[in-house]
Design a protein around this motif. Structure first.
Motif, PDB file in Angstrom:
ATOM      1  N   GLY A   1       0.832  -1.184   0.000  1.00 10.57           N
ATOM      2  CA  GLY A   1       0.000   0.000   0.000  1.00 10.57           C
ATOM      3  C   GLY A   1       0.872   1.242   0.000  1.00 10.57           C
ATOM      4  O   GLY A   1       2.078   1.175   0.230  1.00 10.57           O
TER       5      GLY A   1
ATOM      6  N   THR B   1      -1.949  -2.943   3.486  1.00 11.21           N
ATOM      7  CA  THR B   1      -3.048  -3.662   2.858  1.00 11.21           C
ATOM      8  C   THR B   1      -3.416  -4.870   3.711  1.00 11.21           C
ATOM      9  O   THR B   1      -2.555  -5.517   4.304  1.00 11.21           O
TER      10      THR B   1
ATOM     11  N   ASN C   1      -5.380   1.793   9.143  1.00  9.13           N
ATOM     12  CA  ASN C   1      -6.431   2.245   8.219  1.00  9.13           C
ATOM     13  C   ASN C   1      -6.845   3.648   8.670  1.00  9.13           C
ATOM     14  O   ASN C   1      -6.204   4.229   9.558  1.00  9.13           O
TER      15      ASN C   1
ATOM     16  N   SER D   1      -8.869  -2.583   5.383  1.00  7.19           N
ATOM     17  CA  SER D   1      -8.492  -1.332   4.736  1.00  7.19           C
ATOM     18  C   SER D   1      -9.729  -0.457   4.570  1.00  7.19           C
ATOM     19  O   SER D   1     -10.819  -0.957   4.287  1.00  7.19           O
TER      20      SER D   1
ATOM     21  N   ALA E   1     -11.215   3.408   2.924  1.00  5.41           N
ATOM     22  CA  ALA E   1     -10.931   4.450   1.949  1.00  5.41           C
ATOM     23  C   ALA E   1     -10.660   5.779   2.643  1.00  5.41           C
ATOM     24  O   ALA E   1     -11.245   6.094   3.668  1.00  5.41           O
TER      25      ALA E   1
ATOM     26  N   ASN F   1      -5.247   6.346   0.144  1.00  8.68           N
ATOM     27  CA  ASN F   1      -5.628   5.516  -1.001  1.00  8.68           C
ATOM     28  C   ASN F   1      -5.486   6.246  -2.333  1.00  8.68           C
ATOM     29  O   ASN F   1      -6.477   6.584  -2.971  1.00  8.68           O
TER      30      ASN F   1
ATOM     31  N   THR G   1      -5.620   6.726  -5.959  1.00  9.53           N
ATOM     32  CA  THR G   1      -6.179   5.972  -7.071  1.00  9.53           C
ATOM     33  C   THR G   1      -5.330   6.222  -8.320  1.00  9.53           C
ATOM     34  O   THR G   1      -4.662   7.257  -8.409  1.00  9.53           O
TER      35      THR G   1
ATOM     36  N   GLU H   1      -3.902   2.128  -5.578  1.00 11.58           N
ATOM     37  CA  GLU H   1      -4.257   1.455  -4.325  1.00 11.58           C
ATOM     38  C   GLU H   1      -5.388   0.475  -4.588  1.00 11.58           C
ATOM     39  O   GLU H   1      -6.269   0.723  -5.416  1.00 11.58           O
TER      40      GLU H   1
ATOM     41  N   ALA I   1     -10.812  -0.089  -1.469  1.00  8.55           N
ATOM     42  CA  ALA I   1     -11.140  -0.477  -0.095  1.00  8.55           C
ATOM     43  C   ALA I   1     -12.572  -1.000  -0.009  1.00  8.55           C
ATOM     44  O   ALA I   1     -13.479  -0.492  -0.676  1.00  8.55           O
TER      45      ALA I   1
END
Length: 615
Positions: free
Chosen positions: A366, A371, A398, A480, A482, A487, A489, A492, A495
């Motif tokens: 991650g 992760t 997280n 995990s 979001a 995260n 994008t 990642e 989630a």
């Protein structure tokens, strides 16, 4: 006849490019070449495991960034440093937080840190050598303190905005603190100590394997391209940067990295890689594509991907040449996001590079939060049997906010190296999914924040790569979640949480775990975390197909503390369920949550623990 000395930056780039395409390909010293033959990009794919599994000696890896020793000198050089809240020398105002004062910084701090790793079972230290610039005193490419004179606060001024600091007083405090921090590097330079070379010396002394990690597109200075001292001269040229790597509104400024389609970029990075491989005493190389996952423009053509594959093979040949020189293997691999297809779309074709033997290892990870559902089983199917796949345990649990009991300490993220139970759970899950070892990433960050009651537990590193050792020990699994910071994008993994569950509906969630012995007085706890104020009439939970369990206890406490963080914040409430530990299986486990009420609910988090039974 000796080659002419490179005198200009243009000559340097041209020389680097020529040499980057002229390195001969050598036999793979990780394998028995008498059986497999020399490596060549055109050889047929080989899927049988190597005859000599050298990477079996590298199972407990610790990744330290360029500042790993320098963050906390009060811990590694306590006779010379202490934490104090000091007055600003210009204004007389007291600072807002304690800082490490003292010095000078010395090489013994490096050795003490490596001692700590060795004493706690680390077999391989993967030290990061660069951000955008080299952070060690490079003789080949621009270094982080080129042109700096001790006490020149303005040298760092342009980087304040990159840290999100813009208020005048805050900027001045930043400059005081950052100058103090960077002077630790200057202390070593003044003493004639190259900290990167000293790291390998310390590793050799303690019989830890020294590997080096290169960040392939670090963006710490990207919010002030011209002004931050972090940035390479090449990075400041707009034509050398990516134009189309960003979309939407998420951190667009962090996606303007160097464009590897440019031969100047490949030449510069190859020259840095060549330096750390040939001029330093290391024996493994990791290319870090999580700092950042930026390579070529998205939608890379087959020709661009083939060009990058050839470039990576030249690096492979470089490490093999060094292996031949030293007579010892020199593993070559990558730390990567779990999004293999998206990586290929930007020119990093991990699948081909693994299948043709270019890469010896990969570390899917991650960005900052660890992760919990990395599909190591699918990675094995796609990448083949000859590559070693490590599990990465990253320091963030997280984005579930937590606090201490009184609420005086609140954090948006738990630093899991302060919790042996979370550390064990994350490592055990990855090993149960087929990971062949563990790499620790950002573990040391828990030492930095000066949060009361939060400190890395280095003893948790011991034997963490042994699944049989972990079975039967208490664990705390998370899911995990979001969050914009955690995260990025599209790299990642998506989630599973938070998630809405409508009236009389159910949702299934998947988590990697390891099976536990049935004879050690353990039980399985599942905590469903909802938004405060949501009170479903019935909230059944089942695991791996068992009959739904409706019996729960409402609580504001976490299943296990993470340092001083023991409770949920007022925004959430937890419902805890008990199950027999025999329900857990190695690998994927399925948890189903039902909403047997007339109103929708929002599942903010799922937390799972294996604990000793209480009466």
């Amino acid at each position: 006849m000796k080659s002419e000395k490179v005198k200009t930056r243009r000559d340097f780039l041209r020389a680097g490019l020529i040499s980057a395409t002229a390195v001969p390909v050598l036999p793979n010293l990780l394998e028995d070449s008498s059986d497999n033959g020399p490596f060549s990009p055109t050889d047929e794919q080989q899927t049988t495991p190597p005859k000599k599994p050298v990477l079996d000696k590298h199972r407990n890896l610790f990744n330290g960034d360029t500042c790993v020793y320098f963050y906390n000198p009060e811990l590694w050089q306590p006779e010379d440093y202490s934490l104090k809240t000091v007055a600003n020398p210009r204004t007389g105002k007291m600072g807002t937080k304690p800082v490490a004062v003292g010095g000078p910084f010395k090489a013994k701090a490096i050795h003490r840190y490596v001692d700590l790793l060795a004493d706690n079972g680390i077999d391989t230290f993967v030290i990061n050598a660069n951000a955008n610039r080299a952070w060690y005193p490079s003789k080949k490419i621009p270094s982080i303190l080129d042109g700096y004179k001790r006490g020149d606060r303005d040298y760092f001024r342009g980087h304040a905005v990159c840290q999100g600091i813009t208020e005048p007083e805050a900027v001045e405090e930043f400059l005081d603190n950052f100058t103090r921090f960077m002077n630790r590097y200057q202390d070593l330079i003044d003493a004639g100590v190259d900290w990167l070379a000293e790291t390998s010396k310390a590793c050799r002394r303690r019989k830890i394997s020294p590997w080096v990690s290169i960040r392939m597109n670090d963006m710490h200075g990207s919010r002030n391209v011209e002004g931050s001292f972090f940035n390479l001269p090449l990075f400041k040229k707009e034509e050398m940067r990516l134009k189309h790597a960003s979309y939407g509104l998420q951190n667009a400024q962090d996606r303007i990295g160097l464009n590897y389609e440019k031969p100047e970029v490949r030449a510069l990075m190859f020259e840095q890689i060549r330096e750390v491989v040939e001029d330093y005493d290391y024996e493994g190389l990791e290319l870090d594509w999580w700092r950042q996952p930026l390579c070529c423009e998205p939608g890379a053509s087959p020709e661009t991907i083939a060009m990058m594959n050839d470039w990576f093979r030249q690096i492979r040949a470089l490490t093999q040449r060094q292996a031949k020189k030293t007579g010892k293997p020199y593993p070559f691999g990558m730390r990567i996001p779990g999004a293999l297809d998206q990586l290929k779309a930007i020119g990093v074709d991990v699948v081909t590079l693994c299948q043709d033997g270019t890469l010896d290892f990969v570390i899917p990870a991650g960005f900052w939060a660890t992760t919990w559902d990395m599909p190591h089983d699918e990675f094995r199917k796609r990448l083949g049997d000859r590559v070693t796949i490590y599990g990465s345990v990253d320091d963030g649990a997280n984005s579930l906010p937590t606090q201490n009991e009184s609420g005086t300490v609140k954090e948006r993220m738990r630093y899991i190296s302060a919790s042996p139970e979370i550390v064990r759970a994350n490592a055990a899950a990855k090993l149960a999914m087929g990971a062949q070892g563990i790499e620790w990433f950002n573990f040391f960050c828990t030492d930095q924040p000066l949060i009361p009651g939060i400190r890395s537990d280095y003893t948790a590193l011991r034997d963490i790569d042994k699944l049989d050792f972990l079975r039967g020990k208490t664990k705390h699994y998370c899911f995990s979640t979001a969050g914009a910071f955690f995260n990025p994008t599209p790299f990642e993994l998506p989630a599973q949480l938070p998630a809405s569950i409508g009236p009389f509906a159910q949702r299934s969630f998947q988590l990697a775990m390891c099976a536990e012995p049935a004879d050690q007085n353990l039980e399985l706890l599942v905590q469903v975390v909802l938004k405060a104020g949501e009170k479903p009439t019935y909230l059944p939970v089942s695991i791996n197909g068992c009959w739904p369990n409706l019996k729960n206890e409402s609580t504001d406490k976490l299943l296990r503390p993470c340092g001083s963080l023991t409770h949920l914040t007022n925004d959430h409430v937890g419902y805890t369920y008990r199950f027999p530990v025999s329900l857990i299986t190695d690998g994927w486990n399925k948890i189903v949550v039902e909403n047997q009420s007339k109103e929708p609910i929002t599942l903010a988090a799922l937390e799972i623990a294996v604990l000793s039974k209480t009466v």
